[in-house]
Design a protein around this motif. Sequence first.
Motif, PDB file in Angstrom:
ATOM      1  N   UNK A   1       1.032   4.051  -2.864  1.00 22.44           N
ATOM      2  CA  UNK A   1       0.674   5.423  -2.569  1.00 22.44           C
ATOM      3  C   UNK A   1       1.818   6.370  -2.923  1.00 22.44           C
ATOM      4  N   UNK A   2       3.018   5.954  -2.542  1.00 22.98           N
ATOM      5  CA  UNK A   2       4.172   6.808  -2.819  1.00 22.98           C
ATOM      6  C   UNK A   2       4.323   6.994  -4.324  1.00 22.98           C
TER       7      UNK A   2
ATOM      8  N   UNK B   1       0.835  -1.202   0.000  1.00 20.55           N
ATOM      9  CA  UNK B   1       0.000   0.000   0.000  1.00 20.55           C
ATOM     10  C   UNK B   1       0.864   1.244   0.000  1.00 20.55           C
ATOM     11  N   UNK B   2       1.905   1.162   0.797  1.00 20.65           N
ATOM     12  CA  UNK B   2       2.754   2.336   0.928  1.00 20.65           C
ATOM     13  C   UNK B   2       3.449   2.621  -0.394  1.00 20.65           C
ATOM     14  N   UNK B   3       3.964   1.557  -1.010  1.00 22.51           N
ATOM     15  CA  UNK B   3       4.675   1.754  -2.267  1.00 22.51           C
ATOM     16  C   UNK B   3       3.730   2.327  -3.309  1.00 22.51           C
TER      17      UNK B   3
END
Lengths: 163, 149
Positions: free
Chosen positions: A18-19, A14-16
């Motif tokens: 989003x980034x 998710x973080x990747x």
Amino acid sequence: MEPSSQSGPFGRRDMLRMAALVPVAAAFTAGCAAGSGAEGPDPLKALVTRARSDAALARAVAKAYPGLSQSATMIGSVRDEHASALQREIDRVNPPGGEKNSSKSPPAPSTPASSDAAEKALREALRAARKQAADLVSWAPSNRAGLAGSVSAGCASLLEVLR
Amino acid sequence: MSAQLSTKTEDALRSVLRAEQAAIWLAGLTRAYASEQRVASAITEAADGHRAHRDAAERLLRDAGVTPAPAAPAYQLPSEVEDQRTAVQLLITSEEDCAIGWRSVLETSEGAQLRRTALDGLTNAATRATRWRITIDKQPAAQAFPGKP
């Protein structure tokens, strides 16, 4: 690193994701905010100039001092990448016109007189570059804050290589 | 309660908080695999750094009236740890996660103070990742754009 079991609703992916999405959205606002246009030179130009001159210094040092060759070569290639990425951002906001772009290469650096002096010169150049990019981070439009932050952190990492 | 956070900034802070929590957990795990004292010390030092950044992320969320999520009790490792080298490889991955997280905060936030915190997190993660790469002789030791996904 994802939380094991189902304990967390988000994982690394998710973080990747989003980034990866952020710069696209940020680019829209930057187009307006960073459009320094007629109001003077793009503030990133000074970063490009310094990155190019650091790269030239590093190449000269790599050639003259075999003991520093590996780290100086890495410094040269990273600072070249910095110059190119920063120039791309400048050109994105203000596409270069027909006239020749101001991509004049910096004056050839004088090679430091000893290996110690060369290492010191590289270290000082990286410290100054790190600070120059960090200063921009506080006020630049958000996509540029990300780029300048990475340039600053990249220079800090290169200082570790020189240790 | 001070500054309101935009949804994007809040999401970025939640993400980086997860990365910092995972890094603290990983330090505990990998310390057992450190066969050299200098590596064990560096892991302890890294854990201290990550705790400071975790606290900073939590504080920023709380100041905006957001309750930070607690750390997971354990994390799934992307690769197996067998020795010091494989442990350090995981530490590099974890630092890269933190760098991506802090750069994302930089790209979604406006305040100078918040950006200063994010730049610190990004810079510390990038320099630690470089030191770990040097530790296991992984080239290139430095990335040109740390935190760029």
